[in-house]
Design a protein around this motif. Sequence first.
Motif, mmCIF file in Angstrom:
data_model
loop_
_atom_site.group_PDB
_atom_site.id
_atom_site.type_symbol
_atom_site.label_atom_id
_atom_site.label_comp_id
_atom_site.label_asym_id
_atom_site.label_seq_id
_atom_site.Cartn_x
_atom_site.Cartn_y
_atom_site.Cartn_z
ATOM 1 N N UNK A 3 0.850 -1.193 0.000
ATOM 2 C CA UNK A 3 0.000 0.000 0.000
ATOM 3 C C UNK A 3 0.883 1.239 0.000
ATOM 4 N N UNK A 4 0.685 2.094 -0.987
ATOM 5 C CA UNK A 4 1.420 3.341 -1.119
ATOM 6 C C UNK A 4 0.740 4.391 -0.249
ATOM 7 N N UNK A 5 1.536 5.170 0.450
ATOM 8 C CA UNK A 5 0.984 6.219 1.303
ATOM 9 C C UNK A 5 1.899 7.432 1.212
ATOM 10 N N UNK A 70 -3.345 -0.127 6.752
ATOM 11 C CA UNK A 70 -2.562 -0.032 5.523
ATOM 12 C C UNK A 70 -3.332 0.596 4.374
ATOM 13 N N UNK A 71 -4.630 0.445 4.369
ATOM 14 C CA UNK A 71 -5.419 0.925 3.235
ATOM 15 C C UNK A 71 -6.096 2.256 3.505
ATOM 16 N N UNK A 110 -3.700 9.127 -8.668
ATOM 17 C CA UNK A 110 -3.220 7.751 -8.529
ATOM 18 C C UNK A 110 -4.409 6.793 -8.449
ATOM 19 N N UNK A 111 -4.597 5.927 -9.449
ATOM 20 C CA UNK A 111 -5.710 4.969 -9.368
ATOM 21 C C UNK A 111 -5.557 4.059 -8.143
ATOM 22 N N UNK A 112 -6.650 3.691 -7.534
ATOM 23 C CA UNK A 112 -6.610 2.850 -6.334
ATOM 24 C C UNK A 112 -5.882 1.534 -6.621
ATOM 25 N N UNK A 113 -5.968 1.060 -7.855
ATOM 26 C CA UNK A 113 -5.286 -0.194 -8.194
ATOM 27 C C UNK A 113 -3.772 -0.022 -8.249
ATOM 28 N N UNK A 114 -3.280 1.220 -8.304
ATOM 29 C CA UNK A 114 -1.845 1.478 -8.224
ATOM 30 C C UNK A 114 -1.431 1.760 -6.788
ATOM 31 N N UNK A 115 -2.324 2.353 -6.029
ATOM 32 C CA UNK A 115 -2.012 2.681 -4.631
ATOM 33 C C UNK A 115 -1.963 1.426 -3.771
ATOM 34 N N UNK A 116 -2.744 0.426 -4.141
ATOM 35 C CA UNK A 116 -2.781 -0.819 -3.375
ATOM 36 C C UNK A 116 -2.562 -1.971 -4.342
ATOM 37 N N UNK A 117 -1.529 -2.750 -4.095
ATOM 38 C CA UNK A 117 -1.156 -3.851 -4.976
ATOM 39 C C UNK A 117 -1.280 -5.169 -4.228
ATOM 40 N N UNK A 126 -9.086 -9.903 -4.524
ATOM 41 C CA UNK A 126 -8.790 -8.568 -5.042
ATOM 42 C C UNK A 126 -10.081 -7.839 -5.396
ATOM 43 N N UNK A 127 -11.011 -8.518 -6.028
ATOM 44 C CA UNK A 127 -12.285 -7.896 -6.391
ATOM 45 C C UNK A 127 -13.048 -7.466 -5.143
ATOM 46 N N UNK A 128 -13.030 -8.288 -4.102
ATOM 47 C CA UNK A 128 -13.698 -7.909 -2.856
ATOM 48 C C UNK A 128 -13.075 -6.650 -2.270
ATOM 49 N N UNK A 129 -11.750 -6.555 -2.335
ATOM 50 C CA UNK A 129 -11.085 -5.394 -1.771
ATOM 51 C C UNK A 129 -11.483 -4.123 -2.496
ATOM 52 N N UNK A 130 -11.489 -4.177 -3.822
ATOM 53 C CA UNK A 130 -11.851 -2.989 -4.594
ATOM 54 C C UNK A 130 -13.263 -2.535 -4.239
ATOM 55 N N UNK A 131 -14.133 -3.463 -3.875
ATOM 56 C CA UNK A 131 -15.485 -3.122 -3.446
ATOM 57 C C UNK A 131 -15.558 -2.831 -1.950
#
Length: 142
Positions: A3-5, A70-71, A110-117, A126-131
């Motif tokens: 997770x980028x912060x 982290x998120x 920064x797209x969320x998919x780049x901020x959290x890998x 991964x799909x659950x996390x994005x939701x």
Amino acid sequence: MAAYEMSGNHSLEEPYVFEPHVHLIVGGAPVEALKAAFQVRLPRGARGRDKPVRVSFIQNSELGNLLGYLTKMKAQDRVEYLGSNGRTNRASNRMRTVEANLWLRCMATLPITHAIQFGGFATSVTALFINAEMATIVRALK
């Protein structure tokens, strides 16, 4: 998981800067192997009390709180101050409006998919996390 912060840094002697950093959760590796893999050596004077890499063992019961930490996407400053014992210390504080606006403009690019890998997880997690279905993610990781 990575997770980028980015936080702000109010130093007693340096100008205000934004400090990007990454939090990682790595499973299945011995602590000593992780320390060796992420070995970063800076002179104590260059880093003060902060360590560029910190390795901690995490209990399964702490995973949900850790994922939440982290998120987080929060405009936060790390403020250096002089303690009553004469030593410098740091505390977290809410970012002032002018810096928070800069932080928000940067983070919005920064797209969320780049901020959290994610790595090593099934696509469904991964799909659950994005939701943002955090409770379901914690159950899936246990």
